[in-house]
Write a protein that holds these residues in place. Structure first.
Motif, mmCIF file in Angstrom:
data_model
loop_
_atom_site.group_PDB
_atom_site.id
_atom_site.type_symbol
_atom_site.label_atom_id
_atom_site.label_comp_id
_atom_site.label_asym_id
_atom_site.label_seq_id
_atom_site.Cartn_x
_atom_site.Cartn_y
_atom_site.Cartn_z
ATOM 1 N N UNK A 96 0.827 -1.210 0.000
ATOM 2 C CA UNK A 96 0.000 0.000 0.000
ATOM 3 C C UNK A 96 0.860 1.257 0.000
ATOM 4 N N UNK A 97 2.006 1.187 0.648
ATOM 5 C CA UNK A 97 2.919 2.332 0.599
ATOM 6 C C UNK A 97 3.444 2.510 -0.825
ATOM 7 N N UNK A 98 3.832 1.405 -1.445
ATOM 8 C CA UNK A 98 4.360 1.495 -2.806
ATOM 9 C C UNK A 98 3.305 2.015 -3.781
ATOM 10 N N UNK A 99 2.079 1.527 -3.627
ATOM 11 C CA UNK A 99 1.012 2.008 -4.491
ATOM 12 C C UNK A 99 0.827 3.508 -4.317
ATOM 13 N N UNK A 100 0.850 3.956 -3.064
ATOM 14 C CA UNK A 100 0.664 5.389 -2.802
ATOM 15 C C UNK A 100 1.813 6.193 -3.401
ATOM 16 N N UNK A 101 3.012 5.622 -3.380
ATOM 17 C CA UNK A 101 4.153 6.314 -3.996
ATOM 18 C C UNK A 101 3.946 6.404 -5.506
ATOM 19 N N UNK A 102 3.459 5.335 -6.104
ATOM 20 C CA UNK A 102 3.242 5.346 -7.556
ATOM 21 C C UNK A 102 2.140 6.307 -7.950
ATOM 22 N N UNK A 103 1.134 6.409 -7.087
ATOM 23 C CA UNK A 103 -0.005 7.270 -7.403
ATOM 24 C C UNK A 103 0.232 8.716 -7.006
ATOM 25 N N UNK A 104 1.384 8.977 -6.394
ATOM 26 C CA UNK A 104 1.662 10.340 -5.975
ATOM 27 C C UNK A 104 0.906 10.744 -4.724
ATOM 28 N N UNK A 105 0.338 9.761 -4.020
ATOM 29 C CA UNK A 105 -0.366 10.079 -2.774
ATOM 30 C C UNK A 105 0.613 10.239 -1.627
ATOM 31 N N UNK A 106 1.804 9.697 -1.810
ATOM 32 C CA UNK A 106 2.899 9.887 -0.851
ATOM 33 C C UNK A 106 4.076 10.439 -1.639
ATOM 34 N N UNK A 107 4.755 11.397 -1.055
ATOM 35 C CA UNK A 107 5.876 12.020 -1.757
ATOM 36 C C UNK A 107 7.100 12.126 -0.858
ATOM 37 N N UNK A 108 8.234 12.357 -1.495
ATOM 38 C CA UNK A 108 9.487 12.467 -0.752
ATOM 39 C C UNK A 108 9.337 13.469 0.393
ATOM 40 N N UNK A 109 9.739 13.046 1.574
ATOM 41 C CA UNK A 109 9.669 13.916 2.740
ATOM 42 C C UNK A 109 8.458 13.655 3.610
ATOM 43 N N UNK A 110 7.448 13.022 3.046
ATOM 44 C CA UNK A 110 6.252 12.718 3.848
ATOM 45 C C UNK A 110 6.604 11.730 4.951
#
Lengths: 134, 134, 134, 134
Positions: free
Chosen positions: D21-35
């Motif tokens: 789920x973290x990886x998916x959020x990274x791919x979808x831009x829901x999580x970004x560097x620094x979050x």
DNA sequence: GTGGTCTAGACCACA
DNA sequence: GTGGTCTAGACCACA
């Protein structure tokens, strides 16, 4: 069969030490595709670590595609890390052994040599993130 | 002035990494009696570790008699670890550098070399691990 | 004849993977009422799983009324899962294939597409996860 | 702040679900560097899993270089997985949403769609080792 | 307080 | 029996 040697004073997590020793053995050709790793039980008998710690090391190796666990059967090497140059490197290897002997007879301690090697590695191969050869 | 490089992924405690790097520098003659270590503040600025962590590393070095803290002045090296052979070891050192270059041009990776070195160290100086002195 | 592909790294139990693949084939019309499933022996030959694991998967499918075991003859599909709309869904299916091609040529990876699909499924059909029906 | 949804019936290990789920959020831009990721404690409060399970997921993400744990501070994203095409993909995304709506109004169930998507993914991107879109 | 590691024990999947 | 996962709890490093 590979035997693990755990250094409890190094500060390095046991599962990382086991994983590193498997990788080193793969690079040195001491472990090859198809070889079975010792079972958690066997490692426990030999090193007094908890079986979960062994399993964790094996699972990480599995995730890197180096070994495969077959429940009921054991854990098996499925990819080698032996570089072509490591196979036919007799001169290189013996050159290193010769250097070690020279260093020792010059009165250097193991720690001295480790410090020299870290420096030479950084010069020859670039800095890693940290500087622990460990 | 020595600069510390902290590898947060290695699993080795930060204070141990700092202590090890000071000792390596002492063995290599990069730090000598009378030299000042960077202040905790300077280390914090360079590596983003907590000042208490730096102080802990320095305290342990102090307990081993390697450095001495002079309040208001800083922390200074008061004992060297440079073996006599390390001082006049130009041929040994350059021999190692030459070996590294050879290894690299043979296509070996840093990890390959590290595996070879561990093996050669154990052959030349005896095992360090496995003592389990816990 | 349906062929099972087992991903030993996925962490999903083998019997669940087999059951899921049968159900998917039923939904897609790749398996129909009267079709025979491969025998445990055939599956073992193709995928190196234990025959008991195959039998367990078939038993669960049997309990759901999807297949029927006829001793001496094999295991046969006795109920389909093909929705009416899946039969005549040429436009829908080809629409999806077209979208995939577009995604691919836009430079998206399989993992990117999987992430997008999960999001779109949740939007279109409601969350499946989070029920925590344990 | 990302919220994890754990499906205890899926047969997929909890730590793998969190990592995915973290990886998916990274791919979808829901999580970004620094979050910052939620602390183990926060996840425990929201999902009733054991804090060790959360830590294990984070540690694996750390080993892949996606997040960095800073003891005392939290765990932070340090690398994104957002492909350039995912940023400016409004038409692609809305195309998928439209397709989902169409599928739903044609009477397809979530499971039907999942089966179709697996097939289309294999056609468009090649088979993976197994066949679980999960 | 936050994260990292280890242990002991339980339960399950697979052979 | 062998491996995989999870939990609870302990202890330590770091902020």
């Amino acid at each position: 069969m590979i035997e693990f040697r755990i250094d409890r004073r190094s500060g390095v997590a046991t599962y990382l030490q086991i994983g590193q020793q498997v990788k080193d053995a793969l690079r040195l050709g001491l472990l090859n595709v198809g070889d079975r790793l010792p079972t958690a039980k066997e490692v426990v008998a030999a090193t007094a670590v908890n079986p979960n710690t062994v399993l964790r090391a094996y699972q990480e190796l599995g995730r890197e595609g180096l070994v495969e666990s077959r429940p009921g059967a054991g854990t098996f090497v499925c990819r080698s890390l032996a570089a072509p140059a490591m196979a036919e490197n007799m001169p290189l290897r013996s050159g290193l052994d010769a250097w070690m002997a020279e260093a020792r007879s010059a009165g250097l301690s193991r720690e001295d040599v480790e410090a020299l090697v870290k420096l030479a590695l950084d010069k020859g191969f670039g800095n890693r993130r940290g500087s622990d050869t460990q």
